[in-house]
Design a protein around this motif. Structure first.
Motif, PDB file in Angstrom:
ATOM      1  N   ASP A 108       1.126  -1.169   0.090  1.00 48.33           N
ATOM      2  CA  ASP A 108       0.143   0.096  -0.188  1.00 48.33           C
ATOM      3  C   ASP A 108       0.673   1.041   0.225  1.00 48.33           C
ATOM      4  OD1 ASP A 108      -2.708  -0.999  -0.127  1.00 48.33           O
ATOM      5  OD2 ASP A 108      -2.852  -1.321   2.210  1.00 48.33           O
ATOM      6  N   ALA A 109       1.945   1.224   0.491  1.00 40.97           N
ATOM      7  CA  ALA A 109       2.952   2.263   1.102  1.00 40.97           C
ATOM      8  C   ALA A 109       3.883   2.490  -0.650  1.00 40.97           C
ATOM      9  CB  ALA A 109       4.072   2.254   1.840  1.00 40.97           C
ATOM     10  N   GLY A 110       4.170   2.022  -1.954  1.00 40.80           N
ATOM     11  CA  GLY A 110       4.055   2.385  -3.298  1.00 40.80           C
ATOM     12  C   GLY A 110       5.513   1.119  -3.426  1.00 40.80           C
ATOM     13  N   HIS A 111       5.832   0.185  -2.717  1.00 44.46           N
ATOM     14  CA  HIS A 111       6.737  -0.634  -2.499  1.00 44.46           C
ATOM     15  C   HIS A 111       6.121  -2.167  -3.398  1.00 44.46           C
ATOM     16  CE1 HIS A 111       9.482   0.691  -0.314  1.00 44.46           C
ATOM     17  NE2 HIS A 111       8.645   0.755   0.518  1.00 44.46           N
ATOM     18  N   ARG A 112       6.811  -2.222  -4.547  1.00 48.19           N
ATOM     19  CA  ARG A 112       6.650  -3.263  -5.798  1.00 48.19           C
ATOM     20  C   ARG A 112       7.520  -5.002  -5.754  1.00 48.19           C
ATOM     21  NH1 ARG A 112       6.394   1.863  -7.920  1.00 48.19           N
ATOM     22  NH2 ARG A 112       4.049   2.125  -8.787  1.00 48.19           N
ATOM     23  N   GLU A 113       8.115  -4.509  -4.821  1.00 48.99           N
ATOM     24  CA  GLU A 113       8.893  -6.135  -4.628  1.00 48.99           C
ATOM     25  C   GLU A 113       9.803  -6.596  -2.759  1.00 48.99           C
ATOM     26  OE1 GLU A 113      11.847  -7.559  -7.452  1.00 48.99           O
ATOM     27  OE2 GLU A 113      13.130  -7.940  -5.673  1.00 48.99           O
ATOM     28  N   ILE A 114       9.143  -7.209  -2.721  1.00 48.58           N
ATOM     29  CA  ILE A 114       9.270  -7.420  -1.798  1.00 48.58           C
ATOM     30  C   ILE A 114      10.210  -8.683  -0.969  1.00 48.58           C
ATOM     31  CG2 ILE A 114       8.489  -8.300   0.460  1.00 48.58           C
ATOM     32  CD1 ILE A 114       7.307  -5.406  -0.139  1.00 48.58           C
ATOM     33  N   VAL A 115      10.914  -8.278  -0.685  1.00 47.99           N
ATOM     34  CA  VAL A 115      12.122  -9.593  -0.361  1.00 47.99           C
ATOM     35  C   VAL A 115      11.887 -10.050   1.029  1.00 47.99           C
ATOM     36  CG1 VAL A 115      14.770 -10.123   0.072  1.00 47.99           C
ATOM     37  CG2 VAL A 115      14.169  -8.518  -1.632  1.00 47.99           C
ATOM     38  N   LEU A 116      11.608 -11.371   1.294  1.00 41.98           N
ATOM     39  CA  LEU A 116      11.626 -12.421   2.395  1.00 41.98           C
ATOM     40  C   LEU A 116      12.891 -12.597   2.975  1.00 41.98           C
ATOM     41  CD1 LEU A 116       8.936 -15.044   1.756  1.00 41.98           C
ATOM     42  CD2 LEU A 116       8.447 -12.453   3.153  1.00 41.98           C
ATOM     43  N   THR A 117      12.896 -12.458   4.744  1.00 39.22           N
ATOM     44  CA  THR A 117      14.329 -12.290   4.949  1.00 39.22           C
ATOM     45  C   THR A 117      14.756 -13.194   6.240  1.00 39.22           C
ATOM     46  OG1 THR A 117      14.593 -10.673   6.513  1.00 39.22           O
ATOM     47  CG2 THR A 117      14.925  -9.733   4.309  1.00 39.22           C
ATOM     48  N   GLY A 118      15.914 -13.460   6.297  1.00 37.94           N
ATOM     49  CA  GLY A 118      15.716 -14.446   7.522  1.00 37.94           C
ATOM     50  C   GLY A 118      17.154 -14.908   7.919  1.00 37.94           C
ATOM     51  N   VAL A 119      17.575 -15.598   9.156  1.00 38.60           N
ATOM     52  CA  VAL A 119      18.912 -16.077   9.056  1.00 38.60           C
ATOM     53  C   VAL A 119      19.171 -17.712   8.853  1.00 38.60           C
ATOM     54  CG1 VAL A 119      21.036 -16.656  10.674  1.00 38.60           C
ATOM     55  CG2 VAL A 119      19.804 -14.970  10.946  1.00 38.60           C
ATOM     56  N   ASP A 120      18.315 -18.382   8.865  1.00 32.50           N
ATOM     57  CA  ASP A 120      17.842 -19.520   8.462  1.00 32.50           C
ATOM     58  C   ASP A 120      16.372 -19.697   7.859  1.00 32.50           C
ATOM     59  OD1 ASP A 120      18.487 -22.109   7.852  1.00 32.50           O
ATOM     60  OD2 ASP A 120      17.835 -22.751   9.860  1.00 32.50           O
ATOM     61  N   LEU A 121      16.575 -19.390   6.561  1.00 31.11           N
ATOM     62  CA  LEU A 121      14.661 -18.847   6.328  1.00 31.11           C
ATOM     63  C   LEU A 121      14.381 -19.949   5.846  1.00 31.11           C
ATOM     64  CD1 LEU A 121      13.338 -16.487   5.483  1.00 31.11           C
ATOM     65  CD2 LEU A 121      13.613 -16.653   3.373  1.00 31.11           C
ATOM     66  N   THR A 122      14.465 -21.006   5.916  1.00 32.64           N
ATOM     67  CA  THR A 122      13.801 -22.575   5.289  1.00 32.64           C
ATOM     68  C   THR A 122      13.228 -22.805   6.596  1.00 32.64           C
ATOM     69  OG1 THR A 122      15.865 -23.264   4.546  1.00 32.64           O
ATOM     70  CG2 THR A 122      14.509 -23.288   2.944  1.00 32.64           C
ATOM     71  N   SER A 123      14.188 -22.407   7.469  1.00 28.71           N
ATOM     72  CA  SER A 123      13.760 -23.385   9.245  1.00 28.71           C
ATOM     73  C   SER A 123      12.512 -22.841   8.922  1.00 28.71           C
ATOM     74  CB  SER A 123      14.364 -23.194  10.437  1.00 28.71           C
ATOM     75  OG  SER A 123      14.739 -22.061  10.353  1.00 28.71           O
ATOM     76  N   TYR A 124      11.674 -22.165   8.661  1.00 25.94           N
ATOM     77  CA  TYR A 124      10.716 -20.882   9.186  1.00 25.94           C
ATOM     78  C   TYR A 124       9.083 -21.875   9.481  1.00 25.94           C
ATOM     79  CZ  TYR A 124       6.690 -18.286   8.918  1.00 25.94           C
ATOM     80  OH  TYR A 124       5.061 -17.398   9.512  1.00 25.94           O
ATOM     81  N   GLY A 125       8.568 -21.545  11.074  1.00 25.96           N
ATOM     82  CA  GLY A 125       8.017 -22.123  11.632  1.00 25.96           C
ATOM     83  C   GLY A 125       7.536 -23.709  12.024  1.00 25.96           C
TER      84      GLY A 125
END
Length: 426
Positions: free
Chosen positions: A171-188
């Motif tokens: 909504d603020a105008g960003h067209r690309e979002i990058v998901l970040t994390g230290v060990d991203l594939t361990s999410y959840g």
């Protein structure tokens, strides 16, 4: 006397970039310079000290605060620097209370942290892309890595909060979002129902239909499950660019690093991905001169660049980090580490140059970055759009609008250098 604008100097990973935007919000209106540090290598720690000294020279009257992984791991050494006024730990840097306090050192026990929350920044004023933390910390113990001691245990942001955060950024105008994390594939794994990263990505794409581009930061290749694989290869809103934490191409070195994949598995996942979506560009972290590495093992890592079609390589000479098991192993001489890293860089540069050349005459949808003369394609190729290459207005034709940072523009690629593409707006 007017107060100097606050400044945040960011070193290291995309997660630090995301956190720096929240820090920028928290220190608004203060004559403060924050150095958000990195500790992935000794060189990164040295760069942090250089940044601190430069900040003091440039802003002699400002408060200098050091935070980030290097500050969390070794707060005393930074507090002892005459240029530093305060040290704030990783567990504290996103809390308003830490910035309102006067203590010289505010560093909590990072290993006691059990949750992470969305950041406060409403937009990313310094970046065309917005970075969203969905995970922090790491439960693995690779023998070379000190980052778990700077980031603490793995913890995830609930999916609903992530979707709300991304919706606000779009909504603020960003067209690309990058998901970040230290060990991203361990999410959840720490959330109710143990949702996976693939499930989170599905919820984002479903819950934020206005999101045009979603990119994921570094992944552990062995944890790319079928759902995540299918999303990468079949969902056009997910960018065709994966950065994989390979580290080495020798099975024995991978075992001594305590990595969880083999060389065959690394090559196989790339082959599977590119068979389904050939335009996917592969990035990877590679370490040269890990303890006990011999010439044959080093050659295996060089060969991995071709075998896994790595076109975005991040190459580091091995750096012994105090307290890690690898620091106690038989070490490769520093000069040899440096030489092997240079050979890796040469192989990676040749691979990248050939890949970039293959993209000439294609059209790439580029996210334009400040000041409007360059940006990144979906495959993360860097694209320059020099003013001389932009079409001049033609009578009877509506002229091309000025390229504005943050917009997505189709760019016809007309040439390639060894490091980037050159194009004109299509």
């Amino acid at each position: 006397m007017p107060v100097s604008a606050p400044e945040v100097i960011t070193l290291g990973c995309r997660l630090n970039i995301a956190e720096s935007e929240t820090i920028r919000t928290l220190i608004a209106g203060r004559d403060t310079v924050v150095v958000n540090s990195c500790a992935v290598t000794n060189a990164a720690v040295k760069a942090t000290r250089v940044a601190i000294r430069r900040a003091r020279r440039d802003r002699p009257l400002s408060q200098i605060v050091v935070t980030g992984c290097a500050a969390q791991i070794d707060p005393a050494s930074f507090a002892a620097m005459p240029e530093v006024d305060r040290v704030v730990g990783n567990a504290d840097k996103l809390l308003s209370s830490a910035w309102e306090a006067y203590d010289a050192v505010v560093v909590s026990d990072i290993m006691a942290v059990r949750e992470t929350t969305p950041h406060l920044a409403a937009s990313f004023s310094q970046h065309a892309r917005a970075f969203v933390e969905v995970q922090n910390g790491c439960d693995h113990r690779c023998t070379f890595c000190a980052i778990p001691f700077g980031r603490g245990p793995s913890r995830s942001v609930p999916a609903g909060a992530v979707v709300d955060r991304i919706a606000g950024l779009v909504d603020a105008g960003h067209r690309e979002i990058v998901l970040t994390g230290v060990d991203l594939t361990s999410y959840g794994h720490d959330l109710p129902g143990t949702p996976t990263l693939g499930l989170l990505v599905e919820r984002i794409l479903c819950g934020v239909p206005a999101l045009q581009r979603l990119r994921l930061s570094s992944l552990d290749s062995i944890e790319i499950d079928d759902r995540l694989f299918d999303l990468f290869t079949g969902e056009p809103r997910i960018m065709p660019h994966l950065h994989l934490s390979f580290q080495a191409g020798s099975d024995l070195i991978l075992k001594r690093m305590k990595r969880r994949h083999t060389r065959v598995q690394a090559v196989a996942i790339v082959e599977r991905l590119k068979a389904k979506r050939p335009e996917i560009a592969i990035g990877a972290d590679l370490i040269a001169g890990f303890p006990t590495e011999d010439d044959a093992m080093a050659a295996d890592t060089i060969a991995l660049i071709a075998d896994a079609d790595i076109v975005h390589a991040h190459i580091f000479p091995y750096s012994e980090r105090a307290g890690t098991p690898a620091a106690r192993m038989p070490q490769v001489a520093h000069a040899l580490r440096k030489a092997r890293a240079e050979r890796l860089r040469e192989a990676a540069a040749a691979r990248k140059a050939a890949w970039l050349a293959s993209l000439v005459s294609t059209t790439q949808d580029v996210v334009i970055e400040h000041p409007g003369d360059h940006g990144h394609a979906p495959n993360f190729a860097h694209v320059n759009i020099p003013p001389a290459a932009r079409p001049e207005p033609v009578e009877g034709r509506v002229p091309h609008a000025t390229l504005e940072p943050g917009q997505i523009a189709p760019v016809r690629i007309t040439a390639a250098t060894a490091t980037h593409l050159i194009g004109t707006r299509a």
